[in-house]
Structure formats: structure tokens, C-alpha cells
Design an enzyme around this catalytic site. Structure first.
Site, mmCIF file in Angstrom:
data_model
loop_
_atom_site.group_PDB
_atom_site.id
_atom_site.type_symbol
_atom_site.label_atom_id
_atom_site.label_comp_id
_atom_site.label_asym_id
_atom_site.label_seq_id
_atom_site.Cartn_x
_atom_site.Cartn_y
_atom_site.Cartn_z
ATOM 1 N N HIS A 33 0.964 -1.306 -0.118
ATOM 2 C CA HIS A 33 -0.266 0.041 -0.289
ATOM 3 C C HIS A 33 1.085 1.168 0.033
ATOM 4 C CE1 HIS A 33 -3.609 2.585 1.430
ATOM 5 N NE2 HIS A 33 -2.506 3.445 2.021
ATOM 6 N N GLU A 34 1.676 1.735 0.977
ATOM 7 C CA GLU A 34 2.292 2.641 1.090
ATOM 8 C C GLU A 34 3.456 2.359 -0.481
ATOM 9 O OE1 GLU A 34 1.971 4.733 3.485
ATOM 10 O OE2 GLU A 34 0.486 3.848 4.449
ATOM 11 N N HIS A 66 1.523 4.302 -2.703
ATOM 12 C CA HIS A 66 2.022 6.052 -2.537
ATOM 13 C C HIS A 66 3.289 6.526 -3.039
ATOM 14 C CE1 HIS A 66 -1.528 6.903 -0.194
ATOM 15 N NE2 HIS A 66 -1.198 5.964 0.995
ATOM 16 N N HIS A 115 3.646 7.048 -6.919
ATOM 17 C CA HIS A 115 2.719 8.493 -7.305
ATOM 18 C C HIS A 115 3.579 9.005 -7.012
ATOM 19 C CE1 HIS A 115 -1.645 9.838 -6.869
ATOM 20 N NE2 HIS A 115 -1.198 10.410 -7.628
HETATM 21 ZN ZN LIG Z 1 -2.701 5.516 1.833
#
Ligand SMILES: [Zn+2]
Length: 674
Positions: free
Chosen positions: A461-462, A465, A468
Site C-alpha cells: 500500500h505505502e 503512494h 505515485h
Molecule cells: Zn494510504
């Protein structure tokens, strides 16, 4: 010695020179940074020429470089490696920084110049036009366009609201403490683990209740111990205490506080030209209007409620009696164990951290996007143990640095997150440096680091980011990295979670750290199957809170004035969307809904599922188009990740997907499809 924040770093990728940075550099650099930016803004508004993009927006985007440079390093340290000294600086500067930012956002002369450019924005290119629109909207919402009398009224409302929000939080904290459940006999805690029982004994003794046990309440309505406590009467006491918080008519009751908050927020929205607080908030989100939020949430609510009813039938068969709110988690856990037989704690030996990183997290990104990673031992992180990796595109060109800070320590706050030390933009010729922080316990010397199932998921998940942040390619600093709307920012990270259990990826990284044996595919299948169990309940309790948040904030000030009974309003709002089964209480009831009444999620609690709708729709697109391929990665990067904040996200999504997102893939993922 000179202050290292006063000029750009000369290290590769402008990595901050951590070896030269000392705590005493922060305060003078922040003070100087604010003064510099103030002077830069004043110079923009003092110029006699007609305001243009070049003489207004460009210098505005260039302004505050010293301040940005120091604050990014400072806030990185204050979250990942804080000390009393750092905390004291944060406390000292928080009000000054807020005042500095407010003075810019409410600057009438600057607003007049930007409005002038905004009126002539059609001549600009797409990124420039969007920059002007975003900035104009932001300043309008802050109140920069109001006259002096209105501004004074706005300040009054903001100040009163900030007092009320603090009061809401204090009442909630006090009543939560008062309502902790005292257990007289340890027999009543049957079903809890030894660790949970000793924690409850410790909590009691901390309050001078020697020999007893204490269950302290957690923020949501449900409590983790409800899954395993066999004593129904104790479960009922805990649930009742949880739901009574700050709503008992005593001095900590939040009813009057929240009614005033709702009324003042509605008044402020009207002052700024909006029909309601929800209209005001969504105006600067991808959702744009509360009607669009409702159009997405209400069909989900129907599907979730239908599934919760089916789940309840199953639970009642098992229990042999009607299921009440305090029974749900207990019997739901029994079904999960009986039907899916998944014990995620058995997976740990297969999740060795270095292998998860190299063969899992990095390998997935290499296979999807073609990017490669090499550790730069010559570059120093902000504290011991922080690793620095150089990231390159498939053609070998430089993409940025990725810093990994895996382990927990006393100076790090809880949770996991991504932040940027420097954000790519062409205007200032900046590269990108992103940091991932996790809170994994450090093993004893010589032992391997083994991750839990949830930690592996968090890692992917991290890292989503981080991708992105790394992929965003923009001209203007305002659009850098993950500077996107709050209801959009979780979307790319949620999408990256898909690779965690993707067969080609998981088979490669999930290998027993001692025997070298790959994980049994049957376990992965059972995990997948078990993930839909209980989603009727989980989605219903979440949506109840999200729709309740909307209901309070869609009121006009006249409508808000007419509401006097908090409980009745809540009942009616939930009945209106079909989420009023007493066995499935809302995750937060109004009097303890801190996210919306004291935190930053007012009229925005819907954001979590809003971005998950996009996520599930995207995962379906990958699955339908051949899954893990370079073509798919390139397309997702080009249309979505690569644009940072420079384009309307839903327009970008439409270009990527060929249509708007639909809710069916999320319904399917959560097992809610009819
Ligand atoms: Zn998050």
C-alpha cells in the site's frame, strides 16, 4: 557554520545533507523562510503591470523555496524521528505557520490578481489553466473574496468552531475514560488471550483498581475483544458503554456542542456562497457535489444492508438466538474459522522482509512499470537504518530516490505513511525523493525480520503512494507528487495492493525463510475466499457513518437550527438509507464521531470508499486486460499516476478507463453483488 537549508542541496537528487543538518538549524531557517515568502508575495502584488500568468502565478509557484526545503525535512523528522527538542520547535511554530499560510490564502490583493488571470484563463495551456482554477477555488473557499465585514464574520465563525471542535474532543476523551468497563472476576474474561487479560489487569491497576480488570474503550463502536469474549453479558456491557459515549446528559455530553458545530458550519458555507457545508467541502474534491457522493453511496448501502441481513441469518442459525450488536463479531469470527480455516499468523515464516521487498514490492513494480532499484550505500538517510535506493526507468534514465525506514523506534509515531523530501517539478528543476515509513518490530540480532500478513499488505500500500510520488511529472510545484484531492489520494496506493496476492508475485516472494519452500497455493485461495466474509456488516457500519456525516452537513443553516434531538436525527437519517438494523450499529454515532466533528473529515468521511470504488474498477481493468503486463503498467502510469495533480482526476480516469468508474467491481470484491 552556515545553515544547510538556505540553499539547494548539492548531493545527488538534491538529497538533504543529513550529515550537516542539526536541530538548531530548523528555527532560523523556518523564520527566514516565512519572511522570504512574505516578501515574495508582496512583490507580486506591488507590481504596477496588469496581472498575468507570468507575473502572478509563476512567481507565486516559485515562492517559499527555503520554507518548503526546511519544512519537508523538519516534518519528516518530527514524524519519523522526533525528540523533545523537535516537538518543542513544532509547538512553537505551529501557530506562526498557520498564520503565515492564512495571510497568503486570504490576501485580498493577491486574490484580485489571480481573479484577473482566472477571467482570462482560456488563453492558457491545460496545466496552467488548471493551476489558476485550483488556486482561485482554494482562495475563494478560504474567504479571500469576502469584504472586510464578511471576513471579520468568517474569522469569528472559524474561531468559535475551533473552540467547539476542541471541546468535542475533550468531552469524548473524558467520557470514554469514565465509561471503561470494570470487570470484577477474571472468569468473566473467558475467551481472551493471556496477553489481553494481563493488559486488562494492568489497565485496572493503573487506575488503582488492584485485583480487577478494565476494558478501555476504543474509538469505533465495535471493540476487538467482542470477537472472543464468551460471556454474553460482558459483551453487552462493553457495547452499551461504547454507544453511550458523550451522549449521557452529563457534563461531557456532546449533543449541544455538535448541534452548534453543524449550525455554524452551515452559516459559514452560506457566507461563502454555498447551500450547505457538504456543498462547500465537496466543491474542492473530485466528488464536486454532495449529490454525486449520494449517488455513489446509496446503491452501495442497499447492497451492503442486503448482505448484512444474509450474514445475520447465518449467525442466528449458529447461535440459536436472535443476534444483537454485541453478538455479531463473536459469531462472525466462529463462521470465519469454521468455513475458511485461515490462521494468518501461520503465514509469518513466509514473509521475510528483505525477500518481500526485493522479490515482492520491487519486483512487481519492475514487471509492471519496468523500473529498477539499486541501493546507494554512499548516500546517507536521516537516521541510522534508513536505506536509500536509486530508482531508474526502463531506459536507464533517472526517476528519483526511494528511502525506506522499516522499523519501529521510540522516536517514531505509529502507523505507516509516505512523504516526500523533495517533489518533482520542471519550474524549479526538482527531482523526486520519497520516503516510506513502516512500524515493524526489530528482531533480535541475527534473527530474520518476519512480517505479518497485514504488514505485507501495508508495505504494498505505502509503496503505491511512493510510486505515485515518483511517477508524477509536472511543471508547477503545486501539482507535485501526491498533491491531489483527499478523496483521490488513497486510490493509487489501494491499487498497488493488488500485486500482494497476484500469483506470479506471491509465489516468488512468499518462501519459507528456513526451508525455502514456497507457500501453499491453497492457503492463498482460502485467504481470498475469506476476505468477502463479514463484508455485509463491515460495509454497512462504515456507510452508515459516511452517510450520517453527509446528512448532518447537507443541512442549510435554517434546517440545522430546527434540529434539536440528535438521536432522533440520527435514527431518521439512517432509516432513510436503509441502514437502521439495531444489530449493525454505525461505526461512529454522532456524539463520538470525532472524524467529522473534531477532525478533518467533515463531510468527507465518504472518501475511503470513494477511492476504493476507483481501485476495484481499476483492478478489474488489469484483470480483463492480461493482468501483470508492461503495456498495462504504462497505460496506468501515463493516464493516472504520471499526471500528479495537474489534471482533474476523474477526467484522467475516464481517459484511462474509457468510461467513468462503476460500483459493480467493488460490490463483487466485497461479496455484495446481488
Ligand atoms: Zn494510504
Amino acid at each position: 557554520m552556515s545553515n544547510p537549508f538556505l540553499s539547494p542541496s548539492t548531493l545527488p537528487y538534491q538529497l538533504p545533507p543529513f550529515a550537516d543538518i542539526a536541530v538548531e538549524h530548523y528555527a532560523p531557517a523556518i523564520t527566514r523562510g516565512m519572511a522570504e515568502q512574505r516578501a515574495e508575495i508582496d512583490a507580486i502584488t506591488a507590481q504596477p503591470d496588469e496581472a498575468t500568468f507570468e507575473n502572478t502565478m509563476v512567481p507565486l509557484e516559485r515562492s517559499g523555496q527555503t520554507l518548503t526545503r526546511v519544512l519537508r525535512v523538519f516534518f519528516n523528522q518530527s514524524s519519523a524521528d522526533s525528540t523533545d527538542e523537535v516537538a518543542a520547535i513544532e509547538e512553537e511554530f505551529a501557530p506562526q505557520l498557520a498564520a503565515h499560510e492564512d495571510a497568503i490564502e486570504l490576501d485580498g490583493a493577491l486574490y484580485a490578481s489571480i481573479r484577473h488571470v482566472h477571467e482570462r484563463r482560456d488563453a492558457l495551456d491545460d496545466e496552467q489553466r488548471y493551476l489558476v482554477e485550483r488556486r482561485f477555488t482554494r482562495m475563494t473557499l478560504a474567504g479571500a473574496g469576502l469584504d472586510a465585514e464578511q471576513k471579520a464574520r468568517l474569522t469569528e465563525l472559524n474561531q468559535r468552531l475551533s473552540v467547539l471542535q476542541t471541546k468535542f474532543e475533550k468531552n469524548l476523551l473524558a467520557d470514554t475514560n469514565d465509561l471503561a468497563v470494570v470487570i470484577d472476576s477474571v472468569d468473566e474474561l473467558d475467551g481472551l488471550s493471556e496477553g489481553e487479560i494481563s493488559a486488562a489487569a494492568q489497565a485496572a491497576s493503573d487506575r488503582g483498581l488492584e485485583g480487577k480488570h478494565l476494558i478501555t474503550l476504543v474509538l469505533p463502536t465495535g471493540h476487538p475483544v467482542l470477537e472472543s469474549l464468551t460471556n454474553r453479558e460482558v459483551r453487552e456491557r462493553i457495547m452499551r458503554a461504547s454507544r453511550q459515549r458523550a451522549a449521557r446528559g452529563n457534563q461531557h455530553d456532546n449533543s449541544a456542542v455538535l448541534l452548534e458545530i453543524v449550525r455554524l458550519r452551515a452559516r459559514r458555507a452560506e457566507l461563502l456562497g454555498f447551500a450547505s457545508h457538504a456543498d462547500f467541502i465537496t466543491a474542492d474534491q473530485t466528488a464536486k457535489t454532495p449529490q454525486r457522493v449520494a449517488a455513489m453511496l446509496e446503491p452501495l448501502a442497499q447492497a451492503a444492508a442486503r448482505n448484512a441481513r444474509a450474514e445475520k441469518q447465518k449467525l442466528e442459525q449458529l447461535a440459536g438466538h436472535p443476534i444483537e450488536a454485541h453478538d455479531w463479531a463473536f459469531y462472525s469470527e466462529k463462521v470465519r474459522k469454521a468455513e475458511f480455516d485461515v490462521d494468518t499468523s501461520e503465514l509469518k515464516p513466509y514473509f521475510e522482509a528483505e525477500r518481500v521487498l526485493q522479490q515482492g514490492v520491487f519486483a512487481a513494480a519492475t514487471q509492471v512499470y519496468g523500473i529498477t532499484f539499486s541501493e546507494r550505500h554512499d548516500l546517507q538517510g536521516y537516521t541510522e537504518g534508513v536505506r536509500v535506493f536509486e530508482v531508474r526507468n526502463e531506459d536507464g534514465s533517472e526517476l528519483g530516490l526511494y528511502l525506506l525506514d522499516l522499523y519501529t523506534r521510540d522516536t517514531k509515531r505509529g502507523g505507516a505513511w509516505m512523504n516526500e523530501l523533495i517533489g518533482q517539478n520542471e519550474l524549479l528543476d526538482h527531482p523526486t525523493i520519497v520516503v516510506n515509513n513502516l512500524n515493524v518490530s526489530k528482531p533480535a540480532a541475527g534473527e530474520p525480520t518476519l512480517l505479518t500478513f497485514d504488514e505485507v499488505n501495508t508495505f504494498f500500500h505505502e509503496f503505491g503512494h511512493a510510486l505515485h510520488g515518483l511517477f508524477a511529472h509536472v511543471v508547477y510545484p503545486s501539482f507535485t507528487g501526491t498533491n491531489v484531492y483527499r478523496d483521490f489520494v488513497e486510490f493509487p496506493s489501494q491499487v498497488n495492493e493488488m500485486w500482494m496476492l497476484w500469483p506470479e508475485i506471491v509465489n516468488d516472494y512468499a518462501v519459507h525463510h528456513q526451508t525455502g519452500e514456497p507457500i501453499d497455493a491453497g492457503i492463498i485461495d482460502r485467504i481470498r475466499a475469506s476476505q468477502t466474509w463479514g463484508e455485509g456488516f463491515a460495509t454497512s457500519e462504515y456507510l452508515a457513518a459516511a452517510l450520517l456525516d453527509q446528512a448532518w452537513h447537507r443541512l442549510s443553516s435554517a434546517e440545522a437550527d430546527a434540529v434539536t434531538d440528535v438521536a432522533a436525527f440520527e435514527r431518521e437519517a439512517l432509516a432513510a438509507v436503509g441502514l437502521d438494523d439495531p444489530a449493525v450499529p454505525t461505526r461512529y454515532s454522532s456524539c463520538y464521531f470525532a472524524h467529522t466533528f473534531s477532525g478533518g473529515y467533515s463531510a468527507g468521511y465518504y472518501s475511503y470508499i470513494w477511492s476504493e470504488v476507483l481501485d476495484a474498477d481499476t483492478v478489474q481493468w488489469f484483470e480483463q486486460n492480461g493482468g501483470l503486463t508492461r503495456e498495462n503498467g504504462d497505460r496506468f502510469r501515463q493516464y493516472v499516476l504520471g499526471i500528479g495533480g495537474k489534471q482533474d482526476p476523474l477526467e484522467a480516469y475516464r481517459a484511462f478507463r474509457g468510461r467513468d468508474a462503476v460500483i459493480e467491481p467493488l460490490l463483487e470484491r466485497r461479496g455484495l453483488a446481488a
